[in-house]
Design a protein around this motif. Structure first.
Motif, short mmCIF file in Angstrom:
data_model
loop_
_atom_site.label_atom_id
_atom_site.label_comp_id
_atom_site.label_asym_id
_atom_site.label_seq_id
_atom_site.Cartn_x
_atom_site.Cartn_y
_atom_site.Cartn_z
N ASP A 1 0.83 -1.21 0.00
CA ASP A 1 0.00 0.00 0.00
C ASP A 1 0.86 1.26 0.00
O ASP A 1 0.60 2.21 -0.74
CB ASP A 1 -0.92 0.02 1.22
N ILE A 2 1.88 1.28 0.85
CA ILE A 2 2.76 2.44 0.92
C ILE A 2 3.57 2.56 -0.37
O ILE A 2 3.75 3.66 -0.91
CB ILE A 2 3.69 2.35 2.14
N THR B 1 3.81 9.44 5.26
CA THR B 1 2.85 8.53 5.88
C THR B 1 2.50 9.08 7.26
O THR B 1 3.40 9.43 8.04
CB THR B 1 3.42 7.11 6.01
N TRP C 1 11.69 4.53 -0.57
CA TRP C 1 10.54 3.92 0.11
C TRP C 1 10.53 4.33 1.58
O TRP C 1 9.48 4.68 2.13
CB TRP C 1 10.60 2.40 -0.01
N TYR D 1 0.02 9.35 2.78
CA TYR D 1 -0.74 8.12 2.97
C TYR D 1 -1.19 8.07 4.42
O TYR D 1 -0.38 8.26 5.33
CB TYR D 1 0.14 6.91 2.63
N LYS E 1 9.31 7.80 1.98
CA LYS E 1 7.85 7.87 1.83
C LYS E 1 7.17 7.46 3.14
O LYS E 1 6.17 8.06 3.55
CB LYS E 1 7.40 6.98 0.69
N LEU E 2 7.70 6.44 3.80
CA LEU E 2 7.13 6.01 5.08
C LEU E 2 7.29 7.08 6.14
O LEU E 2 6.34 7.39 6.87
CB LEU E 2 7.82 4.71 5.54
#
Length: 292
Positions: free
Chosen positions: A100-101, A228, A220, A113, A223-224
């Motif tokens: 999903d992430i 997020t 990645w 997110y 992004k987390l």
């Protein structure tokens, strides 16, 4: 899950304006207290006691509801009490979160997110001088994020303690020391089994993704951490947790209903998506409602 796009500058300006306005109001009240004490110095002890009580009360209160980036959780101390069930996420649930992430597309820096709510209470354990955030709800997701960051950083991003078994906490906090491609290690508790299964699922997912052209582990992770957010809800120590947990569920569900109704009334042409895309988008909100 849907994306959120907001102007960081507009939001920051509005928030700072409201905070300064409230601080100015508080300063006026304190000036009024000072004036009263000048006129009636015999009331000083009463005022001192009342103000100390107020300060203590304010320190115990937390923001009722806010969005927090994962990077804002750095160095926080979390605690899972003994009444909570153990960590039970299966590898497919862990990989679903990773997917999903990964699939979330960032078009501008303010996009994020959104994870489901985390309900916490500030508490102090008897055998520790450190204040902890007790995880009342959301411990499965928070534990998974802890394990993901332990794998990526090879260090603890925040602290997590399980009350159930001392061995479980020790094992969880040693995951960051595991070598790449770790496959078999001694497991002393059922918690350790689930922790390690999640860790292996994370390791397998990243090793497989790195075979794809263009995939970056650092991108990645960014992004987390930066894009997020969790819906963070802190209850006060003197409030009933079950009641507060019910309140957050009702709040999130009602907001989903409002958005669903609003989007259902929009003309698909005006928002430039076809009916199928709209259906998928609404379904994601409905799934959020029933999984809070």
């Amino acid at each position: 899950m849907p994306k959120y796009r907001e102007s960081d500058a507009d939001i920051d300006f509005y928030n700072k304006f409201k905070i300064e306005e409230k601080i100015l109001q508080a300063e006026k009240l304190l000036l009024k207290v000072q004036e009263i004490l000048r006129q009636k110095p015999d009331l000083f002890e009463i005022a001192e006691s009342s103000l100390n009580h107020l300060i203590n009360d304010l320190e115990q209160r937390e923001n009722s509801l806010e969005l927090k980036r994962i990077e804002e959780l750095t160095n926080k101390h979390f605690f899972v009490d003994s009444y909570q069930r153990g960590y039970k996420w299966k590898p497919q649930q862990v990989k679903a979160l990773l997917d999903d992430i990964d699939e979330f597309k960032i078009e501008k820096s303010s996009d994020f997110y959104c994870l489901q709510p985390v309900v916490v209470k500030r508490t102090k354990l008897q055998d520790d001088v450190q204040y902890y955030w007790e995880l009342i709800d959301g411990q499965q997701r928070m534990t998974t994020i802890f394990i993901i960051l332990s794998y990526l950083n090879k260090d603890k991003f925040f602290h997590l303690r399980y009350e159930t078994r001392k061995e479980s906490t020790e094992f969880l906090n040693q995951l960051s020391n595991l070598p790449e491609n770790a496959s078999e290690i001694p497991l002393s508790t059922i918690d350790s089994h689930y922790f390690f299964e999640a860790y292996k699922a994370i390791q397998e997912w990243f090793l497989k993704k790195e075979e794809e052209a263009g995939f970056s582990r650092e991108d990645w992770k960014s992004k987390l951490l930066k894009n997020t957010k969790v819906i963070w809800y802190a209850v006060r120590n003197n409030e009933n947790e079950d009641f507060r947990k019910q309140s957050i569920e009702i709040l999130v569900v009602s907001k989903c209903d409002v958005l669903t109704t609003y989007l259902s009334c929009l003309d698909c042409i005006l928002i430039k998506i076809d009916a199928r895309q709209l259906h998928d988008f609404l379904s994601s909100w409905k799934s959020l409602k029933f999984s809070v």
